[in-house]
Design a protein around this motif. Sequence first.
Motif, mmCIF file in Angstrom:
data_model
loop_
_atom_site.group_PDB
_atom_site.id
_atom_site.type_symbol
_atom_site.label_atom_id
_atom_site.label_comp_id
_atom_site.label_asym_id
_atom_site.label_seq_id
_atom_site.Cartn_x
_atom_site.Cartn_y
_atom_site.Cartn_z
ATOM 1 N N GLY A 63 0.797 -1.216 0.000
ATOM 2 C CA GLY A 63 0.000 0.000 0.000
ATOM 3 C C GLY A 63 0.834 1.272 0.000
ATOM 4 O O GLY A 63 0.340 2.330 0.376
ATOM 5 N N LYS A 64 2.071 1.171 -0.441
ATOM 6 C CA LYS A 64 2.972 2.310 -0.385
ATOM 7 C C LYS A 64 3.810 2.370 -1.665
ATOM 8 O O LYS A 64 4.107 1.349 -2.277
ATOM 9 N N LYS A 65 4.201 3.574 -2.064
ATOM 10 C CA LYS A 65 5.056 3.757 -3.241
ATOM 11 C C LYS A 65 6.493 3.983 -2.784
ATOM 12 O O LYS A 65 6.759 4.821 -1.918
ATOM 13 N N TYR A 66 7.409 3.226 -3.387
ATOM 14 C CA TYR A 66 8.843 3.379 -3.135
ATOM 15 C C TYR A 66 9.491 3.780 -4.454
ATOM 16 O O TYR A 66 9.238 3.164 -5.485
ATOM 17 N N SER A 67 10.314 4.780 -4.441
ATOM 18 C CA SER A 67 11.072 5.193 -5.617
ATOM 19 C C SER A 67 12.504 4.705 -5.399
ATOM 20 O O SER A 67 13.213 5.233 -4.537
ATOM 21 N N VAL A 68 12.909 3.675 -6.161
ATOM 22 C CA VAL A 68 14.182 3.012 -5.883
ATOM 23 C C VAL A 68 15.105 3.014 -7.100
ATOM 24 O O VAL A 68 14.656 3.061 -8.241
ATOM 25 N N LYS A 69 16.381 2.931 -6.817
ATOM 26 C CA LYS A 69 17.382 2.764 -7.867
ATOM 27 C C LYS A 69 17.423 1.300 -8.264
ATOM 28 O O LYS A 69 16.982 0.431 -7.527
ATOM 29 N N TYR A 70 17.985 1.049 -9.419
ATOM 30 C CA TYR A 70 18.234 -0.328 -9.828
ATOM 31 C C TYR A 70 19.728 -0.484 -10.066
ATOM 32 O O TYR A 70 20.439 0.474 -10.348
ATOM 33 N N TYR A 71 20.186 -1.714 -9.884
ATOM 34 C CA TYR A 71 21.612 -2.019 -9.903
ATOM 35 C C TYR A 71 21.854 -3.228 -10.792
ATOM 36 O O TYR A 71 21.072 -4.176 -10.782
ATOM 37 N N ALA A 72 22.949 -3.194 -11.524
ATOM 38 C CA ALA A 72 23.339 -4.330 -12.370
ATOM 39 C C ALA A 72 24.693 -4.836 -11.896
ATOM 40 O O ALA A 72 25.649 -4.065 -11.798
ATOM 41 N N ALA A 73 24.756 -6.131 -11.569
ATOM 42 C CA ALA A 73 26.020 -6.727 -11.133
ATOM 43 C C ALA A 73 27.040 -6.597 -12.255
ATOM 44 O O ALA A 73 26.721 -6.797 -13.429
ATOM 45 N N ALA A 74 28.269 -6.273 -11.893
ATOM 46 C CA ALA A 74 29.317 -6.079 -12.893
ATOM 47 C C ALA A 74 29.983 -7.389 -13.287
ATOM 48 O O ALA A 74 30.641 -7.465 -14.309
ATOM 49 N N GLY A 75 29.819 -8.424 -12.478
ATOM 50 C CA GLY A 75 30.466 -9.695 -12.777
ATOM 51 C C GLY A 75 31.955 -9.635 -12.480
ATOM 52 O O GLY A 75 32.501 -8.608 -12.075
ATOM 53 N N GLU A 76 32.621 -10.745 -12.683
ATOM 54 C CA GLU A 76 34.040 -10.840 -12.345
ATOM 55 C C GLU A 76 34.907 -9.904 -13.164
ATOM 56 O O GLU A 76 35.895 -9.371 -12.681
ATOM 57 N N ASN A 77 34.550 -9.675 -14.433
ATOM 58 C CA ASN A 77 35.380 -8.815 -15.269
ATOM 59 C C ASN A 77 35.034 -7.336 -15.139
ATOM 60 O O ASN A 77 35.630 -6.505 -15.800
ATOM 61 N N LYS A 78 34.058 -7.029 -14.295
ATOM 62 C CA LYS A 78 33.623 -5.649 -14.046
ATOM 63 C C LYS A 78 33.221 -4.937 -15.336
ATOM 64 O O LYS A 78 33.386 -3.744 -15.494
ATOM 65 N N GLY A 79 32.669 -5.731 -16.262
ATOM 66 C CA GLY A 79 32.240 -5.172 -17.540
ATOM 67 C C GLY A 79 30.926 -4.425 -17.434
ATOM 68 O O GLY A 79 30.221 -4.494 -16.439
ATOM 69 N N SER A 80 30.615 -3.703 -18.484
ATOM 70 C CA SER A 80 29.361 -2.960 -18.570
ATOM 71 C C SER A 80 28.182 -3.926 -18.508
ATOM 72 O O SER A 80 28.331 -5.112 -18.768
ATOM 73 N N PRO A 81 26.985 -3.425 -18.203
ATOM 74 C CA PRO A 81 25.809 -4.293 -18.175
ATOM 75 C C PRO A 81 25.683 -5.084 -19.480
ATOM 76 O O PRO A 81 25.946 -4.559 -20.562
ATOM 77 N N ASN A 82 25.272 -6.348 -19.354
ATOM 78 C CA ASN A 82 25.232 -7.235 -20.512
ATOM 79 C C ASN A 82 23.802 -7.427 -21.043
ATOM 80 O O ASN A 82 22.835 -6.919 -20.470
ATOM 81 N N SER A 83 23.679 -8.173 -22.120
ATOM 82 C CA SER A 83 22.375 -8.376 -22.760
ATOM 83 C C SER A 83 21.414 -9.159 -21.869
ATOM 84 O O SER A 83 20.198 -8.933 -21.916
ATOM 85 N N GLU A 84 21.930 -10.075 -21.032
ATOM 86 C CA GLU A 84 21.058 -10.804 -20.103
ATOM 87 C C GLU A 84 20.421 -9.845 -19.097
ATOM 88 O O GLU A 84 19.253 -9.978 -18.749
ATOM 89 N N GLN A 85 21.199 -8.876 -18.627
ATOM 90 C CA GLN A 85 20.669 -7.880 -17.695
ATOM 91 C C GLN A 85 19.659 -6.971 -18.394
ATOM 92 O O GLN A 85 18.646 -6.592 -17.806
ATOM 93 N N GLU A 86 19.935 -6.621 -19.634
ATOM 94 C CA GLU A 86 18.992 -5.806 -20.397
ATOM 95 C C GLU A 86 17.661 -6.549 -20.558
ATOM 96 O O GLU A 86 16.590 -5.970 -20.371
ATOM 97 N N ASP A 87 17.741 -7.852 -20.898
ATOM 98 C CA ASP A 87 16.525 -8.657 -21.043
ATOM 99 C C ASP A 87 15.774 -8.777 -19.721
ATOM 100 O O ASP A 87 14.544 -8.693 -19.684
ATOM 101 N N ALA A 88 16.519 -8.966 -18.621
ATOM 102 C CA ALA A 88 15.891 -9.058 -17.298
ATOM 103 C C ALA A 88 15.202 -7.743 -16.942
ATOM 104 O O ALA A 88 14.103 -7.742 -16.373
#
Length: 170
Positions: free
Chosen positions: A45-70
């Motif tokens: 019954g409440k609105k939360y305005s939250v950030k979203y986060y993408a795990a960088a993985g072991e290589n600390k690379g940019s967000p990947n296509s799996e994260q985009e699809d998710a």
Amino acid sequence: MFFFSKPKKEEPKKEELIVDNPVLGKMEYVYNWWSFDRIDVFMFGKKYSVKYYAAAGENKGSPNSEQEDAFKKMLSEREKWQIDVEQAVIREIKLAPSLEYKDVIKVTGIHLSHDGGYGISMEISEEYLDVVDLDELDITPDQCFGVSVFPDLYVIKSHDDFDNIYLYLG
């Protein structure tokens, strides 16, 4: 006498600390990828305005296509998973009848694992830490916990376990 220095962890170059992903938008690398934008989540019954986060993985690379699809899946199914997550929390986190979930539980973020899953992080509001028994609720090691939404829906009562899935190993 010789002194050996520890090898430095491979951190993204300064110019790589901010990416503008076509799906996720502008994100900054902190220890994973943090959104500049916020998403509204409606639960208890409440609105939360939250950030979203993408795990960088072991290589600390940019967000990947799996994260985009998710992320796309998370947005398209938002109404359904908000209800499912709320019901899962109510089933697993039993509060005293005198307490209301909207007062005690706070939604803190949306997390995209490196392999395309996503989860919701939550915490017990600080003003209720003296009222709620975290040991009785089996929430450890602090007042933070989360819910895996996709691929499987389940409550994760350990902040460390949630981080292992959605921050470090995911």
